[in-house]
Write an enzyme that holds these catalytic residues in place. Sequence first.
Site, mmCIF file in Angstrom:
data_model
loop_
_atom_site.group_PDB
_atom_site.id
_atom_site.type_symbol
_atom_site.label_atom_id
_atom_site.label_comp_id
_atom_site.label_asym_id
_atom_site.label_seq_id
_atom_site.Cartn_x
_atom_site.Cartn_y
_atom_site.Cartn_z
ATOM 1 N N ASP A 234 -9.064 -29.589 -85.804
ATOM 2 C CA ASP A 234 -10.748 -29.164 -85.546
ATOM 3 C C ASP A 234 -10.941 -29.685 -84.574
ATOM 4 O O ASP A 234 -10.019 -30.449 -83.773
ATOM 5 C CB ASP A 234 -10.868 -29.863 -87.126
ATOM 6 N N HIS A 257 -10.300 -27.280 -82.356
ATOM 7 C CA HIS A 257 -11.602 -27.018 -81.437
ATOM 8 C C HIS A 257 -12.582 -27.183 -80.590
ATOM 9 O O HIS A 257 -13.689 -26.738 -80.396
ATOM 10 C CB HIS A 257 -12.123 -26.790 -83.424
#
Length: 410
Positions: A234, A257
């Site tokens: 993430d 991310h």
Amino acid sequence: MANQRESRVIINACFVIGIACFLTMNGVECNPVGARRSLADETVFDVMQYDAKADGKTDDATAFIQAWRAACESNGTAKVLIPSGKNFMAGEVVFAGPCTAQAPITIEIQGNISASSDPSAYSDGAWIMFEKVENIVITGGGTINGQGSNVWQYSSGDTPLAVSLVLEEVGNGEMHGLNFVDSMGFHIKVTDSRNISLWNLAITAPGKSPNTDGIHLSNSTNVNITDSVIGTGDDCVSIGHGNNNILVSGITCGPGHGISIGSLGKREEETSVKGVTVINCTLTGTTNGARIKTYHESPQINATSIVFQDIVMNQVQHPIIIDQHYDSKKRPQQSSVKISDARFINIKGTTVSPIPVILNCSSTFPCEGIELEQIDLVPFGTIGPLKSECSNAQIILKGNLNPPAPTACI
Ligand SMILES: *[C@@H]1O[C@H](CO)[C@@H](O)[C@H](O)[C@H]1NC(C)=O
Ligand SMILES: *[C@@H]1O[C@H](CO)[C@@H](O)[C@H](O)[C@H]1NC(C)=O
Ligand SMILES: *[C@@H]1O[C@H](CO)[C@@H](O)[C@H](O)[C@H]1NC(C)=O
Ligand SMILES: *[C@@H]1O[C@H](CO)[C@@H](O)[C@H](O)[C@H]1NC(C)=O
Ligand SMILES: *[C@@H]1O[C@H](CO)[C@@H](O)[C@H](O)[C@H]1NC(C)=O
Ligand SMILES: *[C@@H]1O[C@H](CO)[C@@H](O)[C@H](O)[C@H]1NC(C)=O
Ligand SMILES: *[C@@H]1O[C@H](CO)[C@@H](O)[C@H](O)[C@H]1NC(C)=O
Ligand SMILES: *[C@@H]1O[C@H](CO)[C@@H](O)[C@H](O)[C@H]1NC(C)=O
């Protein structure tokens, strides 16, 4: 230098009668708990002296907590030692203050600590938590392994899995020289805290692991995150609501991310974000680069004084992205998070998407003062000409821009 082993043994004996002892150049001194000593008299509280087993199977949480309590309640300079060459296993560990020990208290994690994989072991969303404590140093070169692969299958948005290490209501803390591996939830969270500096951290989890953010900040002021290598499933760094004066620099990010401000506006009690600088970072193979994301149907809060500068993108999907339409399916109303004075300066490298610059703002609270300066993004592979997209943003353009500026907002 005083002999630490001897000191420890005496300390154990003395705590039984509520007295703290210190080795000085002249021998052992015992003082009532709460006394102050000079730095030279640092006392080491080794978890092995508190019956840690370090067999990788027995839960050593109680030993860790007892060593911490003795250090915290001592009168002098204290260090909790989790020694090298050993593998510890532990469920939930709370290191709570306030402490009487002389500042700072050091937690030296030299060995490896693995998390219990029983989700019911964690009552408060945290595995290792530092709470309501001033002046701590967390270091030691050890590895904090969340064993997340055993529990990722249970990950869901509603009940996040335990964060590996949380600083909550901490003032003046630093953490450096540690390895974080495979957290269950986030690897590190700093919340409701002040004056925190994190550096030289290595954080790794598989690119496909769910919600394993590297470092998440919320409701904190004066936080520096520098010179660290982060690759997870993430955000490498996510900067949530209520943060002020945050510096992120020298981060190598990927997979993951990207480096994000947000998500903002999910919950009613959130407060504004002001003063975030992300500088001198390299992102490789991430889905996003420099991102600001906010929810639909949010409280009216602001995100302002934001700089993303001197960032190298390698094969990044969305190198520059403002997305104010998070969760737009479940929440039809536009976001009320007002984004202003956000600058993207000297962002260069390669992208794997034909639209590497997306400024997708709220129609009810349009973005203001979004600056693009010296952007040079080129395609990785054959993806055709690149372009920028923009809606509901007032923009300022400086220097060379590649892709060209979004015509929709000019
Ligand atoms: C801590 O130790 C110092 C030095 O011995 C002493 O002066 C002081 O009173 C002690 N403080 C407390 C709270 O016990
Ligand atoms: C601690 O973990 C590291 C990295 O996972 C590993 O290289 C090292 O061998 C471990 N140490 C012990 C004592 O098992
Ligand atoms: C944080 O640092 C600032 C400036 O160094 C200082 O004024 C402030 O008291 C510190 N805050 C805390 C909670 O210690
Ligand atoms: C933010 O942190 C402070 C402590 O630093 C706390 O008093 C306050 O309630 C927190 N606010 C929110 C919205 O969590
Ligand atoms: C963060 O870095 C800035 C710039 O180097 C420095 O002035 C500030 O004191 C640092 N803050 C903390 C909490 O370490
Ligand atoms: C930028 O970060 C790299 C490491 O990622 C470091 O070697 C370099 O010194 C930094 N440069 C500046 C100007 O901070
Ligand atoms: C957001 O900014 C506006 C304009 O400066 C200000 O009136 C408002 O009070 C701010 N809201 C919050 C929650 O900070
Ligand atoms: C902006 O967000 C809306 C809502 O999610 C979406 O339909 C649209 O495609 C987005 N625009 C771009 C350029 O991503």
